[in-house]
Design a protein around this motif. Structure first.
Motif, short mmCIF file in Angstrom:
data_model
loop_
_atom_site.label_atom_id
_atom_site.label_comp_id
_atom_site.label_asym_id
_atom_site.label_seq_id
_atom_site.Cartn_x
_atom_site.Cartn_y
_atom_site.Cartn_z
N ALA A 1 -33.12 -19.43 -54.08
CA ALA A 1 -33.56 -20.46 -53.15
C ALA A 1 -34.42 -19.92 -52.02
CB ALA A 1 -32.34 -21.18 -52.59
N HIS A 2 -34.04 -18.78 -51.43
CA HIS A 2 -34.80 -18.32 -50.26
C HIS A 2 -36.28 -18.12 -50.54
CE1 HIS A 2 -31.49 -16.74 -47.35
NE2 HIS A 2 -31.25 -17.95 -47.79
N PRO A 3 -36.65 -17.51 -51.68
CA PRO A 3 -38.09 -17.23 -51.86
C PRO A 3 -38.91 -18.48 -52.15
CG PRO A 3 -36.72 -15.83 -53.24
CD PRO A 3 -35.87 -16.92 -52.74
N VAL A 4 -38.27 -19.57 -52.53
CA VAL A 4 -39.01 -20.76 -52.90
C VAL A 4 -39.74 -21.33 -51.69
CG1 VAL A 4 -38.68 -23.17 -53.52
CG2 VAL A 4 -37.67 -21.38 -54.90
N ALA A 5 -39.09 -21.30 -50.55
CA ALA A 5 -39.66 -21.90 -49.35
C ALA A 5 -40.89 -21.13 -48.90
CB ALA A 5 -38.60 -21.90 -48.25
N PRO A 6 -41.74 -21.75 -48.04
CA PRO A 6 -42.85 -20.99 -47.46
C PRO A 6 -42.33 -19.83 -46.63
CG PRO A 6 -42.97 -23.31 -46.87
CD PRO A 6 -41.70 -23.13 -47.60
N ALA A 7 -43.18 -18.83 -46.39
CA ALA A 7 -42.70 -17.58 -45.80
C ALA A 7 -41.92 -17.78 -44.51
CB ALA A 7 -43.89 -16.66 -45.56
N ALA B 1 -44.71 -10.60 -46.14
CA ALA B 1 -44.82 -11.02 -47.54
C ALA B 1 -45.62 -12.32 -47.62
CB ALA B 1 -43.45 -11.20 -48.15
N GLY B 2 -45.44 -13.19 -46.61
CA GLY B 2 -46.22 -14.42 -46.58
C GLY B 2 -47.70 -14.14 -46.41
N GLU B 3 -48.01 -13.18 -45.52
CA GLU B 3 -49.42 -12.80 -45.34
C GLU B 3 -49.99 -12.25 -46.64
OE1 GLU B 3 -51.59 -13.16 -43.17
OE2 GLU B 3 -50.45 -13.92 -41.49
N VAL B 4 -49.18 -11.44 -47.34
CA VAL B 4 -49.66 -10.86 -48.59
C VAL B 4 -49.90 -11.96 -49.61
CG1 VAL B 4 -48.94 -9.47 -50.55
CG2 VAL B 4 -48.65 -8.60 -48.24
N GLU B 5 -48.97 -12.91 -49.67
CA GLU B 5 -49.13 -14.00 -50.62
C GLU B 5 -50.38 -14.81 -50.28
OE1 GLU B 5 -45.76 -16.53 -50.80
OE2 GLU B 5 -46.48 -17.63 -52.55
N HIS B 6 -50.57 -15.02 -48.98
CA HIS B 6 -51.74 -15.77 -48.54
C HIS B 6 -53.02 -15.01 -48.87
CE1 HIS B 6 -54.00 -18.52 -46.00
NE2 HIS B 6 -54.57 -17.47 -45.47
N GLY B 7 -53.00 -13.70 -48.60
CA GLY B 7 -54.23 -12.94 -48.75
C GLY B 7 -54.51 -12.55 -50.19
N ARG C 1 -40.77 -28.60 -50.58
CA ARG C 1 -41.54 -27.60 -51.29
C ARG C 1 -41.61 -27.93 -52.79
NH1 ARG C 1 -45.27 -23.73 -50.21
NH2 ARG C 1 -45.15 -22.03 -51.69
N ALA C 2 -40.46 -28.37 -53.32
CA ALA C 2 -40.43 -28.68 -54.75
C ALA C 2 -41.35 -29.85 -55.06
CB ALA C 2 -39.01 -28.99 -55.18
N MET C 3 -41.39 -30.85 -54.15
CA MET C 3 -42.25 -32.00 -54.40
C MET C 3 -43.71 -31.60 -54.25
SD MET C 3 -40.00 -34.83 -52.44
CE MET C 3 -40.72 -36.34 -53.06
N GLU C 4 -43.95 -30.61 -53.41
CA GLU C 4 -45.32 -30.17 -53.18
C GLU C 4 -45.85 -29.42 -54.39
OE1 GLU C 4 -47.35 -27.31 -49.81
OE2 GLU C 4 -45.23 -27.79 -49.78
N ALA D 1 -38.13 -16.76 -43.88
CA ALA D 1 -37.73 -15.85 -42.81
C ALA D 1 -36.61 -16.46 -41.99
CB ALA D 1 -38.93 -15.54 -41.93
N LEU D 2 -36.74 -17.74 -41.70
CA LEU D 2 -35.72 -18.41 -40.91
C LEU D 2 -34.39 -18.45 -41.67
CD1 LEU D 2 -36.05 -19.50 -38.13
CD2 LEU D 2 -36.54 -21.74 -39.04
#
Lengths: 675, 229, 318
Positions: free
Chosen positions: A231-237, A355-361, A148-151, A241-242
């Motif tokens: 760290a947790h929020p950095v990753a994709p949704a 939250a991922g859907e919200v971020e996406h939308g 994610r950081a490299m992305e 979650a995982l």
């Protein structure tokens, strides 16, 4: 059963390879997600099967050192957590099918390995395999953060990955010696062997401390929680979650396995006290921070600290009660911990995916950039409301069932005669109630600021509801969480082997299909009855009021306490007439934040004659992580300086050091050899 | 004698009431309310002592109760009130630490008192043990109050409440001679008189009762956040 | 579940719903009399409710389904909680479910619904009220749970029916712990109902910034539902206090008509006495600053904790 687990585990490895190959064949990404979804469903089914039919003998793998071959086995405890992992993994797999179809190959490579590590840790039948799985999980999740950081090439992401690696290494440095100490000089690391040789005295205390530091840092228990909200929020949704839903639970599983199942029998009541107190501190800190954070995913990560703390409290309380020979009550506390672990996995996954859907939308995670999304994405909003209400411990949802059981166990724990236990339990009970109410506030703030009110930025209005597979994941999670909340008794009856392993008490919580209770004489909780009661009254109210007035509601402009209508350039109303994320947090910031989170507020007035508006600055910081990091950094620098002289040594001297170490170890063995 | 019997229950309730009023004292910010709570504590203390006298059948305790009622519930509060009215001290009492932390410390002190008294009184009757725990808590809370209040009246009230704890202990422990009680009472009266005088002088010299003001005159710096008026 | 128990339950719920606005009206009338005004008749809240329920509601343009659904949910949850708290008789059909923690949970559910409705339209007042209401609850809930701890120790259960039965014959005796728990619960009850030192129930907008601030955008039948919910919550709390601390006279399970009438009389007298006490207290005291409320509730929490500690002490002595 173990063979099935091994097969499922092996299926994840080619998936990881396929993920690595996605750079060339992008279609492989969907294969990875679909495969992970199916394997996760397999985990869940396997977990249920083991809980119903029993696990069978360990399977020795033809890998590993000859004296300690890797072995796989599933018993009640690991099956319960495997079920949890499977459900979370299946939901995130579905979500990733929609949103991660073009994920970078690095992430696709690490994702199956992450699942592999967690499942291996849960399926391990010896200490060595447990550590192997735990570390695979740590490294794979670190790989996900690095990808994610490299992305994004963001500084924050890079720092988060580094911090994460630091804590992962620290965890390993604590857990590996703990397992080694438990195994002793006999070196039998299988769970059966460890169980047969219980620890005592100072050794037990040392192992307890190491396990709490090692697994506790991964679970996010105070005071080692500082990395989690970073760290947790950095990753994709899906990965968040995982991590929040499943990985923290795997860490708790390690605690339950090593401290309660293997090390728990024949310990005094004080055995559970550290876990109980640390859990209470985590619940309070996590919940309070969740009421203050302004980033939606960080808020959810802080709420994870709260719920992990509650589960840890259940485990600790179970150990306290078991030590005082109150078996039935210990099983209530253990049941509360397991039920809440499962419930939290479900609703936190639901919330992170929403939250991922919200971020996406809506294009943002910041609560100050959202608002009014219930009009744009009603389905996501309603699903997230279920998750938020469950996290807020509202009846009859699953969060309440777990906390009800935990409170019942706490309210009965005064039967342990010692006064210090009683006072501690009373104080801890207050902390549970406080953090539950704080958690409710945090969830209201999260959901309300995201979905209710008016849009705070125009970008929000372009949001669209979730696409079908992700929608299915959200709805399935709502159904599962609601089902778990309505049938906690049946669920605990299914998890009876796990409860028995944690609490050491064969008999179970009073758990019928429709109700669950602490003891026959004490009170019982009937979630379905509650649901029916509320539903019947609500239906009667609707019907009654419909007879009184048939007119549909008229629509009009908002009154807003008489504020004038906004100017034309603000089509969605003046944003200043709606609470901001920091403004909504203000009461608790003043009431609790100033003391516990070093919160501050300052008004900066413009100089006389200057027409600039006054500014209010408010913020807080968690005092724990800096307090730990600074001495650590200083120590690291010292160590690095001290190690400088090693660079100038000759080969001969290097060999001398290695030889000396070998001699030292041999001498230790000679002195403290097996009797 | 145990719970469910009237003599025990009543003694327990009254001694607990004295302790509860100590917490009320700790919670109060305003001078007049503080004095009112002190008077109430004196009255409940008098009732507790009288009840003890009846239960233990020691008529001397009735005298103590009467003295407590007259002095603690009537005379001293009236005197303090007069003092307050004469000098127009209707301001809130400044606390050195907040009310919340003060209350938390108070609960901690009660727990400490229980943990100290219970093992030390093994073998004594339940009434005595519990009475001693209550009395010791009241004393500790009085001391806490003296520490946490900057205001001279607040400190006097703390001292008097500490003395209430002493009387409660004396009434609970069978056979404590009256002389000791009278001696403590006399001591406290003397101290109260000194404190009253002190209050007067402070008021005259510095137009305020905040003891923090004295630090200037001793060459110390004022407490943080407070300058001279 | 016998037919008699079901009938008792239904009568109890109907009485709760019918008496709640009357109780609010009574308190208002008493306060008016104490302040030297004539005051509206105690029936006035019922008249207001009837009028509001028939009027056409007006919703803000930015309102969502939450403004429509939450009042029903909140009143239903409060009614469910009210159905669980014993009134004139014990042994009602829902008695096995009548758990104190569940009552707290149902009240939390209705509070959550109220806060959602307040935030729905997106106004400064609604958000302010919601944030404050939830923050106060963070201090009220621990105090409540620790009071429950006192009852759990004395009665061995958190079931209201069991506690009532255990206390009715004076089993636990006079205890300082009960006095402390009573004080804690009184403070919690005042805060939960938005009553006087915490919030002023008689004003709109200017002086009150908590409960009424959340309802500024509601109208018509939705406002009627919210008003009813507030009244029922007051009724519930007073009944709860009566059931826990004045358990005398309540008709035991399976008692005949005579026992019922006696229980009904006792209940009404208890409620009336509590209403008078509330009116006198509210008339005598001034509202405190918002940021003093945590101190007030924190003191209640510590008193309840102290009560529990003394119970440990006496169980250790026994």
């Amino acid at each position: 059963m173990s063979a099935v687990l091994a097969t499922l585990l092996l299926m994840l490895l080619p998936l990881a390879l396929a993920g690595g190959g996605a750079a060339r064949w992008p279609a492989l990404a969907r294969l990875v997600h679909g495969g992970c979804f199916l394997v996760s469903l397999g985990f869940a089914a396997l977990g249920v099967a083991v809980l119903v039919f029993g696990g069978g003998d360990p399977l020795l793998l033809p890998v590993g050192p000859p004296w300690a071959p890797l072995s796989l086995a599933l018993d009640g405890l690991s099956a319960w957590f495997l079920l949890l992992l499977g459900l979370v993994g299946a939901a995130t797999g579905l979500f990733a099918w929609t949103h991660e179809a073009e994920a970078p190959p690095r992430r696709l490579l690490c994702y199956p390995l992450f699942l592999f590590g967690m499942a291996l840790c849960l399926g391990a039948a010896d200490g060595f395999t447990l550590i192997l799985g735990f570390e695979a999980m740590s490294l794979a999740s670190w790989g996900l953060l690095v990808a994610r950081a490299m992305e994004t090439r963001g500084e924050g992401e890079r720092l988060a990955a580094r911090l994460y690696l630091g804590f992962a290494l620290f965890g390993a440095a604590c857990l590996i010696p703990a397992i080694g100490l438990m195994g002793g000089l006999a070196g039998d690391l299988s769970f059966a062997g460890l169980r047969a040789a219980p620890m005592q005295g100072g050794m037990a205390a040392l192992v307890m401390a190491l396990v709490l530091l090692g697994a506790g840092s991964k679970a996010g228990l105070v005071p080692l929680h500082g990395w989690l909200p970073i760290a947790h929020p950095v990753a994709p949704a899906g990965v968040s979650a995982l991590m929040s839903g499943a990985m923290t639970k795997v860490a708790l599983y390690v605690v339950a396995r090593l401290v309660l199942d293997l090390g728990g029998p024949a310990q005094p009541p004080a055995w559970g006290a550290p876990l109980l107190v640390i859990g209470a501190a985590s619940a309070l800190f996590g919940a309070l921070r969740a009421t203050q954070e302004v980033d939606g995913k960080v808020l959810l990560a802080c709420s994870t600290i709260e719920h992990v703390g509650l589960v840890a409290m259940g485990l600790g309380l179970s150990a306290v009660l078991r030590g005082a020979d109150l078996g039935p009550l210990a099983s209530v506390a253990a049941g509360a911990a397991l039920l809440h672990a499962l419930g939290h996995a479900l609703f936190k996954t639901l919330l992170f995916l929403s939250a991922g859907e919200v971020e996406h939308g809506a294009g943002s995670r910041r609560l100050d950039a959202l608002g009014g999304l219930i009009h744009a994405m009603p389905l996501v909003a309603l699903c997230a409301l279920f998750g938020a209400a469950a996290a807020a411990a509202l009846p009859p949802l699953v969060g309440f069932a777990g906390e009800w059981l935990l409170l019942q166990a706490l309210l009965s724990a005064w039967r342990v005669g010692a006064l210090w236990v009683q006072v501690m339990v009373a104080a801890v009970t207050a902390v549970v109630a406080l953090s539950t109410a704080l958690g409710a506030m945090a969830m209201l703030r999260f959901w309300g600021l995201c979905f209710l009110g008016r849009a705070r930025t125009p970008r929000t209005l372009g949001a669209q509801d979730a696409a079908p597979p992700a929608r299915a994941a959200l709805v399935a999670l709502v159904v599962l969480a609601t089902g778990a909340g309505l049938l906690p008794g049946s669920l605990l009856a299914l998890g009876a082997p796990a409860v028995a392993q944690v609490s050491g008490h064969a008999g179970l919580v009073v758990a019928g299909p429709w109700s669950v209770g602490a003891a026959t004489a004490a009170s019982a909780y009937w979630p379905l009855g509650v649901l029916l009661l509320v539903a019947i009254v609500a239906a009667a109210l609707v019907a009654g009021l419909r007879r009184l007035s048939l007119q549909p509601a008229a629509r009009g402009p908002v009154w807003d306490g008489g504020f004038i209508a906004p100017p034309a350039h603000l089509p969605f109303g003046d944003p200043a007439t709606q609470a901001s994320a920091a403004g909504f947090a203000q009461p608790l910031r003043r009431m609790l934040g100033t003391r516990l989170l070093m919160a501050r507020e300052a008004v900066h007035f413009a100089a006389p004659g200057d027409p600039a508006p006054a500014r209010l600055e408010a913020g807080f910081r968690d005092p724990v992580l800096p307090a730990f990091l600074r001495p650590l950094l200083i120590a690291r620098d010292r160590l690095a300086q001290a190690a400088e002289w090693l660079r100038d040594l000759s080969i001969r001297q290097f060999l001398g050091i290695a030889f000396g170490t070998l001699l030292l170890l041999l001498a230790l063995l000679a002195l403290a050899g097996p009797p | 004698m145990g719970f469910g019997q009237l003599p025990f229950d009543m003694a327990h309730l009254l001694a607990g009431g004295v302790l509860l009023l100590s917490f009320v004292l700790l919670y109060q910010r305003r001078v007049t309310a503080l004095i009112g709570a002190l008077a109430a504590q004196g009255a409940v203390l008098a009732m507790a002592v009288a009840w003890q006298g009846w239960v233990l059948d020691v008529p001397a305790l009735y005298v103590t109760a009467l003295a407590a009622l007259l002095a603690k519930a009537v005379a001293i509060p009236l005197g303090l009130r007069l003092l307050v009215r004469r000098f127009g001290l209707r301001r809130a009492v400044e606390t050195a630490i907040g009310i919340g932390p003060g209350m938390i410390m108070g609960v901690g002190l009660v727990a400490l008192a229980i943990l100290v008294v219970l093992p030390a009184t093994q073998g004594a009757g339940a009434l005595v043990r519990e009475g001693l725990a209550f009395a010791m808590s009241v004393m500790l809370l009085g001391m806490l109050m003296m520490i946490t209040r900057r205001h001279a009246i607040g400190q006097v009230v703390g001292l008097l409440s500490l003395e209430n704890g002493l009387v409660l202990a004396a009434a609970g422990a069978r056979g404590l001679p009256l002389v000791v009680e009278l001696a403590t009472a006399a001591l406290v009266v003397a101290l109260a008189a000194v404190a009253g005088f002190f209050t007067l002088r402070l008021r005259d010299d510095f137009a305020g009762l905040d003891l923090g003001l004295l630090h200037h005159h001793r060459g110390e710096s004022a407490p943080p956040g407070e300058g001279p008026p | 579940m016998t037919p008699g128990a079901i009938f008792t339950q239904l009568v109890h719920l109907a009485l709760m719903l019918a008496l709640a606005p009357l109780l609010v009206g009574l308190v208002r009338w008493l306060k008016a009399r104490l302040m030297g005004r004539r005051g509206p008749s105690p029936l006035q809240p019922w008249r207001d409710l009837a009028k509001l329920a028939r009027k056409q509601p007006l919703l803000a343009e930015s309102a969502s389904v939450m403004s429509v659904a939450t009042p029903y949910l909140a009143l239903a949850a409060t009614s469910a909680a009210a159905a669980l708290v014993p009134g004139f008789a014990r042994g009602m059909a829902l008695a096995p479910m009548a758990d104190l923690i569940l009552v707290a949970g149902l009240l939390a559910l209705s509070r959550f619904a109220l806060a959602l409705a307040a935030m729905d339209v997106g106004t400064a007042f609604g958000d302010l009220g919601a944030a404050r209401e939830m923050s106060f609850a963070a201090f009220a809930e621990p105090a409540f749970i620790l009071s429950v701890l006192c009852f759990a120790i004395l009665a061995g259960s958190t079931n209201l029916d069991a506690i009532g039965a255990a206390f009715a014959d004076g089993g636990p005796g006079l205890r300082i712990s009960l006095l402390l728990a009573l004080l804690a619960l009184l403070a919690v009850a005042l805060a939960e109902n938005g009553r006087m030192p915490v919030d002023n129930p008689a004003t709109h907008l200017e002086l009150t910034m908590v409960h009424e601030a959340m309802l500024l955008e509601t109208s018509g039948r939705y406002l009627a539902l919210w008003e009813m919910q507030a009244a029922l919550r007051l009724m519930l709390w007073l009944s709860l206090l009566a059931a826990l601390f004045l358990p005398f006279g309540t008709a035991p399970a399976f008692s005949g008509l005579g026992g019922w009438l006696l229980g009904l009389l006792a209940w009404v007298v208890k409620l009336g006495a509590l209403a008078v006490a509330l009116a006198v207290f509210e008339s005598a005291i001034a509202k405190m600053r918002v940021f003093r409320v945590p101190e007030f509730l924190g003191a209640a929490l510590l008193l309840a904790l102290l009560g529990a500690v003394f119970l440990f002490l006496s169980t250790g002595l026994a």
